[in-house]
Design a protein around this motif. Structure first.
Motif, PDB file in Angstrom:
ATOM      1  N   THR A 151     -11.930  -0.295   2.814  1.00  0.00           N
ATOM      2  CA  THR A 151     -12.319   0.421   4.065  1.00  0.00           C
ATOM      3  C   THR A 151     -13.298   1.505   3.686  1.00  0.00           C
ATOM      4  O   THR A 151     -14.398   1.669   4.550  1.00  0.00           O
ATOM      5  N   GLU A 183      -7.669  -5.484  -9.795  1.00  0.00           N
ATOM      6  CA  GLU A 183      -8.313  -4.684  -8.846  1.00  0.00           C
ATOM      7  C   GLU A 183      -8.674  -3.337  -9.301  1.00  0.00           C
ATOM      8  O   GLU A 183      -8.076  -2.924 -10.296  1.00  0.00           O
ATOM      9  N   LYS A 227       0.921  -1.066  -0.063  1.00  0.00           N
ATOM     10  CA  LYS A 227       0.070   0.249   0.071  1.00  0.00           C
ATOM     11  C   LYS A 227       0.980   1.166  -0.115  1.00  0.00           C
ATOM     12  O   LYS A 227       1.387   1.624   1.145  1.00  0.00           O
ATOM     13  N   TYR A 266      -0.984   4.735  -6.212  1.00  0.00           N
ATOM     14  CA  TYR A 266      -1.970   5.508  -6.490  1.00  0.00           C
ATOM     15  C   TYR A 266      -1.848   6.596  -7.409  1.00  0.00           C
ATOM     16  O   TYR A 266      -2.761   7.000  -8.243  1.00  0.00           O
TER      17      TYR A 266
HETATM   18  C1  LIG Z   1      -6.381  -0.357   0.374  1.00  0.00           C
HETATM   19  C2  LIG Z   1      -6.576  -0.982  -0.893  1.00  0.00           C
HETATM   20  C3  LIG Z   1      -7.597  -1.972  -0.993  1.00  0.00           C
HETATM   21  C4  LIG Z   1      -8.563  -2.289  -0.009  1.00  0.00           C
HETATM   22  O1  LIG Z   1      -7.938  -2.727   1.361  1.00  0.00           O
HETATM   23  P1  LIG Z   1      -8.799  -2.632   2.800  1.00  0.00           P
HETATM   24  O2  LIG Z   1      -8.044  -3.286   3.680  1.00  0.00           O
HETATM   25  O3  LIG Z   1     -10.004  -3.467   2.402  1.00  0.00           O
HETATM   26  O4  LIG Z   1      -9.168  -1.324   2.979  1.00  0.00           O
HETATM   27  C5  LIG Z   1      -7.693  -2.337  -2.035  1.00  0.00           C
HETATM   28  N1  LIG Z   1      -6.858  -2.173  -3.162  1.00  0.00           N
HETATM   29  C6  LIG Z   1      -5.668  -1.235  -3.083  1.00  0.00           C
HETATM   30  C7  LIG Z   1      -5.234  -0.905  -4.352  1.00  0.00           C
HETATM   31  C8  LIG Z   1      -5.689  -0.646  -1.665  1.00  0.00           C
HETATM   32  O5  LIG Z   1      -4.843   0.490  -1.777  1.00  0.00           O
END
Ligand SMILES: *Cc1c(COP(=O)(O)O)cnc(C)c1O
Length: 362
Positions: A305, A235, A200, A205
């Motif tokens: 989330t 995703e 993450k 992003y």
């Molecule tokens: C944060 C995120 C998610 C979702 O993760 P959660 O833990 O469910 O919030 C999915 N894909 C990406 C690319 C993310 O950054």
């Protein structure tokens, strides 16, 4: 051992009327609470300087590594207020561990889980008044870690800061859950084999913003990325994707280059508890297309989330539209969404012990 955080209270707290106005209509990510948490790391001292202090701008040297090479990771989680006034959070251990995995990939130091969870607790306790109540309101928590060594050489930074900030958040769907159309990016990938897709990090992003602009220009809410070969689902920019089959099976991509979402894992656990089969395996675009055509794929949803679960009505691309953009939300998606939010807000039993209490009832 109790971790000790030094507390320096903000002497200029927001006016009660200002805070109340924010909590009435928080939006997302626009307003921040009175305090923030910081923990420093240096290669010589390790983690130190745990502190809670007034929220405010950082003093940063323009040569700080993060500003040049993007050595940054983050997390996203929420604090929920229950009807009795107490405040809880959801599976913080999962976020702590995921941040450790992200740190490893970005050559950042791993913050111990106990420090991570205590940092969140400290911030929510001191800024408890900022946790909204009612509806699907929450206090969004943003832990993050930056390379703040003053050095332009290209190597892992030897000076790092971990921080947590918090922002009141309103319901993602103000007028009730509404299915969205998403845009299939043919031109861009979010991540590649051996890249940072499973971490993450802010860089992922940044790479998703242009394709997301294209999605919006095509009337879609979000973009869906495929694998490098252009065959398999990966995703969305910030949410995982799940398909539901007519026999009740839930399928979701298993890939080294997607982010392992806590929301997805939790929804799939609830689905298994309810007797659904769950398959984590490569999922092809053709499977979605053919399944919608022959009626064996009945629902699709995105999860994370921020929005919890967003039903996907249709997947659009220049070549085709899979699904019906006007389709209503599917029953499996809606039931899972309700089940998870009921656990998060304390309206339903928590069979897996996911919730962690942060403040007492009042
Ligand atoms: C944060 C995120 C998610 C979702 O993760 P959660 O833990 O469910 O919030 C999915 N894909 C990406 C690319 C993310 O950054």
């Amino acid at each position: 051992m109790t971790l000790s955080f030094t507390l320096t209270r903000n002497e200029r707290l927001a006016e009660v009327s200002t805070r109340e106005a924010v909590l009435t209509d928080p939006g997302f990510g626009k307003h921040f609470t009175d305090h923030m948490v910081s923990i420093d790391w240096t290669i010589d001292e390790g983690w130190h300087g745990h502190r809670v202090e007034a929220y405010g701008p950082l003093q940063m040297d323009p040569a700080s590594a993060v500003l040049h090479y993007g050595q940054e990771i983050f997390e996203g989680m929420k604090a929920y207020r229950r009807a009795d006034g107490s405040v809880w959070t959801f599976r913080p251990d999962q976020n702590a561990r995921r941040m450790q995995r992200s740190a490893e990939r970005l050559a950042l130091p791993q913050l111990p889980e106990a420090d991570f969870v205590e940092a969140v607790r400290q911030l929510v306790q001191i800024d408890e008044a900022w946790v909204p109540s009612g509806g699907e309101n929450s206090l969004y928590l943003r832990p993050f870690m930056i390379a703040n060594e003053v050095f332009l050489g290209v190597r892992a930074a030897q000076t790092v800061r971990f921080m947590v900030i918090a922002s009141p958040a309103g319901p993602y769907f103000a007028g009730g859950v509404r299915p969205v159309s998403i845009w299939l990016s043919r031109e861009y990938n979010r991540a590649g084999r051996g890249g940072t897709g499973a971490a993450k990090c802010g860089g992922n992003y940044a790479a998703s913003l242009l394709p997301t602009q294209q999605a919006v220009a095509n009337g879609c809410a979000q973009v869906l990325f495929l694998n490098e070969e252009g065959t398999d689902l990966e995703e969305l920019g910030g949410m995982n994707v799940v398909l539901v089959r007519s026999d009740g099976t839930l399928i979701t991509p298993d890939s080294d280059s997607i982010l392992d979402g806590v929301t997805r894992n939790s929804l799939l656990q609830l689905a298994e508890d309810a007797g659904h089969r769950v398959e984590r395996r490569p999922v092809t675009l053709a499977e979605w297309r053919d399944g919608v055509a022959d009626g064996t794929v009945t629902e699709a949803f995105a999860c994370g989330t921020a929005a919890v679960l967003t039903p996907i009505a249709a997947l659009k691309s220049p070549e085709e539209t899979i699904g019906d953009p006007d389709a209503p939300a599917g029953p499996v998606a809606l039931a899972l969404r309700k089940q998870l939010t009921d656990i998060q807000y304390g309206r339903a039993e928590d069979p897996h012990g996911w919730m962690v209490q942060l403040t007492e009832a009042r």
